[in-house]
Design a protein around this motif. Structure first.
Motif, PDB file in Angstrom:
ATOM      1  N   ARG A 251       0.830  -1.110   0.108  1.00 36.37           N
ATOM      2  CA  ARG A 251      -0.131   0.066  -0.070  1.00 36.37           C
ATOM      3  C   ARG A 251       0.863   1.329   0.172  1.00 36.37           C
ATOM      4  O   ARG A 251       1.782   1.388   0.649  1.00 36.37           O
ATOM      5  CB  ARG A 251      -0.688   0.023   1.243  1.00 36.37           C
ATOM      6  CG  ARG A 251      -1.603  -1.118   1.489  1.00 36.37           C
ATOM      7  CD  ARG A 251      -2.668  -1.635   0.430  1.00 36.37           C
ATOM      8  NE  ARG A 251      -3.917  -0.796   0.093  1.00 36.37           N
ATOM      9  CZ  ARG A 251      -4.737  -1.191  -0.687  1.00 36.37           C
ATOM     10  NH1 ARG A 251      -4.871  -2.449  -1.149  1.00 36.37           N
ATOM     11  NH2 ARG A 251      -5.717  -0.285  -0.860  1.00 36.37           N
TER      12      ARG A 251
ATOM     13  N   ALA B 221      -4.261 -10.345  -6.762  1.00 37.62           N
ATOM     14  CA  ALA B 221      -3.769  -9.978  -5.549  1.00 37.62           C
ATOM     15  C   ALA B 221      -2.496  -8.806  -5.854  1.00 37.62           C
ATOM     16  O   ALA B 221      -1.876  -8.487  -6.914  1.00 37.62           O
ATOM     17  CB  ALA B 221      -2.854 -11.088  -5.089  1.00 37.62           C
TER      18      ALA B 221
ATOM     19  N   VAL C 206      -5.749 -12.146  -1.416  1.00 37.77           N
ATOM     20  CA  VAL C 206      -6.125 -12.310  -3.115  1.00 37.77           C
ATOM     21  C   VAL C 206      -7.726 -11.951  -3.322  1.00 37.77           C
ATOM     22  O   VAL C 206      -8.365 -12.746  -3.507  1.00 37.77           O
ATOM     23  CB  VAL C 206      -5.819 -13.620  -3.506  1.00 37.77           C
ATOM     24  CG1 VAL C 206      -5.824 -13.762  -5.134  1.00 37.77           C
ATOM     25  CG2 VAL C 206      -4.598 -14.300  -3.072  1.00 37.77           C
ATOM     26  N   CYS C 207      -8.167 -10.565  -3.109  1.00 40.85           N
ATOM     27  CA  CYS C 207      -9.372 -10.357  -3.108  1.00 40.85           C
ATOM     28  C   CYS C 207      -9.809  -9.761  -4.478  1.00 40.85           C
ATOM     29  O   CYS C 207     -10.811  -9.491  -4.946  1.00 40.85           O
ATOM     30  CB  CYS C 207      -9.911  -9.225  -1.927  1.00 40.85           C
ATOM     31  SG  CYS C 207      -9.211  -7.520  -2.244  1.00 40.85           S
ATOM     32  N   GLY C 208      -8.741  -9.267  -5.465  1.00 42.99           N
ATOM     33  CA  GLY C 208      -8.987  -8.821  -6.752  1.00 42.99           C
ATOM     34  C   GLY C 208      -9.824  -9.583  -7.622  1.00 42.99           C
ATOM     35  O   GLY C 208      -9.611 -10.926  -7.617  1.00 42.99           O
TER      36      GLY C 208
ATOM     37  N   CYS D 101      -2.487  -3.725   4.207  1.00 44.41           N
ATOM     38  CA  CYS D 101      -3.796  -3.474   3.617  1.00 44.41           C
ATOM     39  C   CYS D 101      -4.905  -3.586   4.772  1.00 44.41           C
ATOM     40  O   CYS D 101      -4.659  -4.668   5.718  1.00 44.41           O
ATOM     41  CB  CYS D 101      -4.356  -4.386   2.650  1.00 44.41           C
ATOM     42  SG  CYS D 101      -6.067  -4.483   2.112  1.00 44.41           S
TER      43      CYS D 101
ATOM     44  N   PHE E  69      -7.877  -5.022   4.969  1.00 46.14           N
ATOM     45  CA  PHE E  69      -8.544  -5.956   4.925  1.00 46.14           C
ATOM     46  C   PHE E  69      -7.893  -7.191   5.890  1.00 46.14           C
ATOM     47  O   PHE E  69      -8.316  -8.026   6.070  1.00 46.14           O
ATOM     48  CB  PHE E  69      -8.576  -6.599   3.458  1.00 46.14           C
ATOM     49  CG  PHE E  69      -9.530  -6.061   2.672  1.00 46.14           C
ATOM     50  CD1 PHE E  69     -10.332  -4.945   3.014  1.00 46.14           C
ATOM     51  CD2 PHE E  69      -9.835  -6.498   1.584  1.00 46.14           C
ATOM     52  CE1 PHE E  69     -11.350  -4.397   2.534  1.00 46.14           C
ATOM     53  CE2 PHE E  69     -10.789  -5.769   0.737  1.00 46.14           C
ATOM     54  CZ  PHE E  69     -11.494  -4.457   1.209  1.00 46.14           C
TER      55      PHE E  69
HETATM   56  S1  SF4 Z   1      -6.539  -7.830   0.281  1.00 45.25           S
HETATM   57 FE1  SF4 Z   1      -5.929  -5.836   0.207  1.00 45.25          FE
HETATM   58  S2  SF4 Z   1      -3.593  -6.153  -0.586  1.00 45.25           S
HETATM   59 FE2  SF4 Z   1      -4.815  -8.147  -0.819  1.00 45.25          FE
HETATM   60  S3  SF4 Z   1      -5.619  -7.966  -2.921  1.00 45.25           S
HETATM   61 FE3  SF4 Z   1      -7.077  -7.087  -1.664  1.00 45.25          FE
HETATM   62  S4  SF4 Z   1      -6.706  -5.097  -1.819  1.00 45.25           S
HETATM   63 FE4  SF4 Z   1      -4.922  -6.087  -2.672  1.00 45.25          FE
END
Ligand code: SF4
Lengths: 602, 73
Positions: free
Chosen positions: A77, A289, A296-298, A495, A497
């Motif tokens: 980030r 990710a 890996v939320c993308g 991040c 998250f």
């Molecule tokens: S959890 Fe955060 S760092 Fe991970 S892929 Fe999602 S947005 Fe990116």
């Protein structure tokens, strides 16, 4: 001694075309951690609060945190701090991808960009060297093309941050895009970049790691403990990878708090069609990710025309979907891609389209204003074409919409239709059905926003414990703690998250190992509180008034008309005084005593 | 009738929605047993849109929504 800061900032003067290397004051860095905290401190100390956000005196601080680029989890980030042209207050937009990690690996804690270039310019950061290059030939180019063009010139390993056409024409909803589909999206940071004629920043780093860690072994241990916790946790271990944030569509709809048709309703009959589950079954190609992220939320999705691109998160799915009454997932994917290509905030842009649809519904916007694409609820064509028009600055109405819903609705004499706080559009959770999130919205220093204190975690997801979403009890204290912890995590460069699974102790362990500080849970949260109060001081200096901490009238006066949360309104009038008391604020601002306690007194 | 909605990974090997005769399902536990959903896999159990423990009593006409651990932002 090594401390995970490079203790080096670059001050880049676009007017003079000069770069000065400045030492980072270590003590200041540690008090404000880095990233969001340090960026705000720099702006505040340099008097940026009172400048014209789109004038030459505004500054853009691109800043990493001490954890950015380190082996710690989800550490890609960086933040863009500046005075927002949308809200007139502090802006700090956070983005992932790899750009921030590369900036750090190149040996910089941050870049302070000031002045205005004579012609369109891009910067190249090549390890310790920073150079200016003409970007005239790239004017009008969309983000993805720009990314490819600049990597052709500077090598595939270069990472590119840039503004699309929206930032060039200083749309107040303009975002900064990096690595093709990651965005520092909110508060109009792209417009500030446009006002400086800065089209892009390319970063190249010859090493792939941070060389100044305080205690590498301790960081390794803390990291492996955190990775274990993240893996074991149902949300960060499997949930987000399988469905992305989009899984929230069905959750929030089932509690009757999914704002629908510009918040006129809170339950969307067709939610299933725009849900994370449907996405996974139909158009999802694979998850994606950011740097060193195990979560890996993308989403990478395939459009109906075959193009493969970054897919929408929960916010744009909701904002283009339920909030515009649209149930066409492909159209949402296309509109979301256009936000990335033109460089637009994928929350505020669709929310402004939703506000325009309501203005059209009540007859304030006419058929003629729409120039062939009526703003009717549920129109897939409208969300795509109006996003394009806003991004390209086309048509009178499109240009006006690109300035956000507040200015749009005020122009048409219906300010009450803008569902915004401090002129920034609110995100995807109805604060009538979820009482605590309303405190976050009302008091967020950057205006309508959910990631400044994500009360959805305890009130809906039951993390770290389940709170009753319908009551106000204790919510003020919870909101304060969430805001303070979030300020810490943002400032560290991890991040947010990760906080579904990690707690303050884990963050303290990571930070202490990397930087040699001795933070405890208590002093770490106090650092977060210091940052939150500093942002508030910035806003005060920028002219914020106590009445700016408020929710749109609709949330207070119009009960949710149907669905599971039928009849509910926000009780913010009750919780706001409790919140100020918990913060040690009077009339929305910190008292002398609070400032002294936090070491912020003049 | 009860309407039972399943989400995310709970749909694997199951339907998205079940309509069950309320008479046979006095509480949430009976529903979970019937659908072979281990209690540990349930993170959010909603009865008519409100969070309830999984053993909450159910009545005719209720809508139950069940989610595994999951989230976003
Ligand atoms: S959890 Fe955060 S760092 Fe991970 S892929 Fe999602 S947005 Fe990116």
């Amino acid at each position: 001694m090594s401390r995970s800061y490079y203790e080096k900032l670059a001050r880049i003067d676009l007017t003079a075309g000069t770069v000065a290397v400045e030492p980072l004051e270590l003590e200041k860095a540690q008090r404000y951690i880095g990233g969001r905290g340090l960026g705000t401190k720099i702006l505040y100390d340099e008097g940026v609060a009172t400048v014209d956000p789109l004038g030459p005196d505004n500054k853009l601080v691109y800043i990493t945190g001490p954890m950015t680029g380190t082996p710690s989890p989800s550490s890609g980030r960086y933040m863009v701090c500046t005075k927002s042209p949308l809200t007139g207050m502090i802006a700090c937009s956070n983005s992932g991808g790899i750009w921030g990690a590369k900036l750090k690996h190149a040996g910089w804690d941050g870049l302070i960009v000031e002045g205005v270039a004579k012609e369109w310019t891009y910067l190249l950061v090549d390890d310790g060297e920073i150079s200016f290059h003409s970007a005239e030939q790239y004017v009008g180019m969309k983000s993805e093309d720009m990314d490819e063009a600049l990597r052709k010139v500077h090598g595939e390993k270069a990472s590119v941050l840039n503004i699309g056409p929206a930032g060039e024409h200083q749309a107040l909803l303009a975002a900064i895009i990096n690595d093709k589909d990651r965005a520092a999206g909110r508060s109009g940071v792209g417009a500030v970049m446009g006002s400086k004629k800065l089209k892009a920043i390319v970063v190249k780093a010859s090493v792939g790691h941070v060389t100044t860690l305080h205690d590498e072994d301790a960081l390794k241990q803390a990291t492996s403990r955190c990775l274990g916790i993240l893996k074991e946790n149902g949300v960060t271990g499997q949930g987000l990878r399988a469905y992305g944030t989009a899984v929230l569509v069905n959750i929030i709809n089932n509690i009757g708090s999914l704002p629908t048709k510009n918040w006129q309703e809170a339950y969307f009959e067709a939610a299933e069609k725009i849900s994370g589950e449907t996405m996974a079954e139909t158009c999802l190609v694979k998850p994606g990710a950011c740097f060193r992220c195990p979560i890996v939320c993308g989403r990478i999705v395939k459009l109906n025309d075959g193009k493969v691109c970054g897919g929408p998160e929960y916010e744009p799915l909701w904002a283009y979907g339920a909030n515009c009454g649209v149930d066409d997932l492909n159209a949402i994917n296309v509109a979301n891609m256009l936000c990335n290509e033109y460089g637009l905030d994928a929350i505020s842009t669709p929310c402004t389209i939703a506000a325009a649809m309501e203005l059209y519904q009540i007859g304030a916007i006419t058929e003629a204003d729409c120039e062939g694409v009526p703003l009717t609820w549920g129109s897939a064509e409208a969300i795509v074409e109006w996003t394009r028009r806003m991004g390209a600055g086309e048509t009178e109405l499109g240009k006006r919409m690109a300035q956000g819903s507040y200015r749009l609705c005020e122009h048409y004499g219906h300010p009450e239709v803008s569902m915004s706080v401090k002129k920034q559009e609110m995100p995807a959770y109805d604060a009538r059905g979820i009482q605590g999130i309303g405190i976050t919205y009302a008091t967020s220093n950057r205006g309508g926003c959910h990631v400044r204190g994500y009360m959805i975690s305890p009130e809906v997801l039951g993390l770290p414990q389940q709170l009753d979403r319908t009551v106000t009890d204790d919510k003020a204290a919870w909101a304060k703690t969430f805001q303070d912890l979030t300020a810490v995590i943002d400032s560290m460069g991890n991040c947010l998250f990760t906080s579904f699974a990690l707690g303050a102790q884990e963050y303290a362990d990571l930070l202490n190992a990397a930087t040699g500080t001795n933070y405890t849970v208590e002093t770490l949260l106090e650092a977060g509180e210091r940052i939150y109060n500093l942002e508030r001081l910035f806003n005060k200096a920028a002219g914020m008034k106590p009445e700016d901490d408020r929710l749109p009238k609709r949330l207070l006066e119009d009960p949710i008309p149907g669905g599971p949360s039928k009849g509910m309104t926000s009780k913010i009038a009750l919780t706001l005084p409790q919140y100020y008391e918990a913060r040690g604020w009077v009339d929305a601002f910190p008292t002398e005593e609070t400032l002294r306690r936090l070491g912020l007194a003049e | 009738m009860l309407e039972v909605r399943l989400f995310a990974t709970l749909r694997q090997g199951r339907e998205k929605v079940y309509h069950l005769d309320a008479a046979g399902f006095p509480d949430g536990t009976a529903v979970l047993d019937h659908l072979h959903i281990p209690k540990e896999e349930v993170a959010i159990f909603l009865r008519n849109g409100f969070h309830r423990p999984t053993d909450t009593a159910l009545a005719d006409g209720d809508i139950v929504a069940i989610f595994p651990p999951t989230g976003g932002g």
